[in-house]
Design an enzyme around this catalytic site. Structure first.
Site, PDB file in Angstrom:
ATOM      1  N   ASP A 155       0.874  -1.176   0.000  1.00 46.63           N
ATOM      2  CA  ASP A 155       0.000   0.000   0.000  1.00 46.63           C
ATOM      3  C   ASP A 155       0.906   1.220   0.000  1.00 46.63           C
ATOM      4  O   ASP A 155       1.062   1.893   1.003  1.00 46.63           O
ATOM      5  CB  ASP A 155      -0.891  -0.034   1.255  1.00 46.63           C
ATOM      6  CG  ASP A 155      -1.771   1.198   1.372  1.00 46.63           C
ATOM      7  OD1 ASP A 155      -1.953   1.890   0.365  1.00 46.63           O
ATOM      8  OD2 ASP A 155      -2.266   1.457   2.481  1.00 46.63           O
ATOM      9  N   THR A 157       2.728   4.893  -1.594  1.00 45.12           N
ATOM     10  CA  THR A 157       2.387   6.158  -2.240  1.00 45.12           C
ATOM     11  C   THR A 157       2.703   6.002  -3.729  1.00 45.12           C
ATOM     12  O   THR A 157       3.128   4.939  -4.174  1.00 45.12           O
ATOM     13  CB  THR A 157       3.249   7.292  -1.636  1.00 45.12           C
ATOM     14  OG1 THR A 157       4.620   6.896  -1.714  1.00 45.12           O
ATOM     15  CG2 THR A 157       2.896   7.541  -0.191  1.00 45.12           C
TER      16      THR A 157
END
Length: 286
Positions: A155, A157
């Site tokens: 998960d 950026t």
């Protein structure tokens, strides 16, 4: 009242009105803001890019957790890389069959600020006794750990700043090494309409590492640019082609209440637009 203008793309973007600024800080790794918006609730942005909003986070978090965990069916050990807002952790903890969750987040400040200002994302999941929270670079962790996992969820950026390394060949290779036999890796992969190059790069990397790789998608309003892709890599092609009935049974058996995910969505999410299939050189019937 001021505005927050996202800077992810040149010449195209989205604007949020900041009804109330809740927190702004330059952490050791990035510039973080959390503000209130009448339509989307609380919003977090890092380095000019919207990361998550209270209104639509459930779509993203449910699809990155329940798809691999329910497809696997026997996942006991889960690794989350990134996810400092706690939303991914919240969804993983809903799976009673999962025995151990390791979460590796590079930025301790993100975890602390989100616990304080986005409590609905984690909803107490950080207190789950199955959790081992590691504040470290995700790349370094997967490159050095001796542990093995059934499901790995990246998960991250976008591939700029601290998240860039989480799209590298070394990262995918290291994740592959940390997976148990028949394990599944899923990663956030951007919106192909705006970030097709990223999807192509990931496809090349997955292709050399996983006997079965693909992408699946979901439309998350906050991630501007249309449907978002998630990369999928596994050594077992059966996981991706489970009968609808099996998925329905597992979903019902899990007792998990969702707002976006269901068995039909799970199955349909792997159907990709022709331009994406062509860009990653996948036959349309795969």
């Amino acid at each position: 009242m001021s505005d927050y203008q996202e800077t992810l793309y040149e010449g195209y973007g989205q604007r949020f009105s900041i009804d109330k600024m809740l927190h702004e800080v330059r952490t050791e790794h990035q510039h973080l803001v959390i503000f209130e918006n009448a339509r989307m609730g609380r919003v977090m942005a890092l380095d000019g890019v919207i990361q998550t909003t209270e209104a639509d986070e459930f779509i993203y978090h449910e699809m990155l957790t329940h798809v691999p965990i329910l497809a696997h069916g026997l996942a006991k050990r889960v690794l989350i890389i990134g996810g400092g807002d706690g939303g991914m952790l919240r969804e993983v903890t809903k799976h009673r069959s999962v025995e151990h969750i390791t979460m590796v987040e590079i930025d301790a400040t993100v975890v602390d600020m989100c616990k304080q200002f986005l409590p609905n994302h984690s909803r107490g999941a950080y207190d789950d006794p199955r959790l081992n929270l590691v504040i470290d670079d995700g790349m370094r962790f997967v490159a050095t750990t001796e542990e093995k996992f059934d499901v790995i969820i990246s998960d991250s950026t976008d591939p700029i700043g601290p998240g860039e390394v989480l799209f590298s060949e070394n990262f995918y290779e290291a994740c592959r090494r940390c997976l148990n036999d028949g394990g599944i890796l899923v990663t956030q992969n951007g919106t192909p309409f705006m970030q097709l190059g990223e999807v192509q790069t990931t496809a090349k990397r997955m292709n050399g590492l996983f006997s079965d790789w693909h992408f699946y998608q979901a439309a998350v309003p906050t991630y501007i640019g249309g449907a978002m892709t998630f990369a999928w890599g596994s050594t077992n092609a059966d996981y991706r082609k489970l009968p609808l009935e099996t998925l329905r049974q597992r979903y019902a058996g899990s007792g998990i209440v969702t707002r976006y995910y269901n068995a039909d969505i799970h199955q349909a999410a792997f159907a990709l637009p022709q331009y994406v299939l062509e860009a990653v050189h996948k036959p349309s019937n795969d």
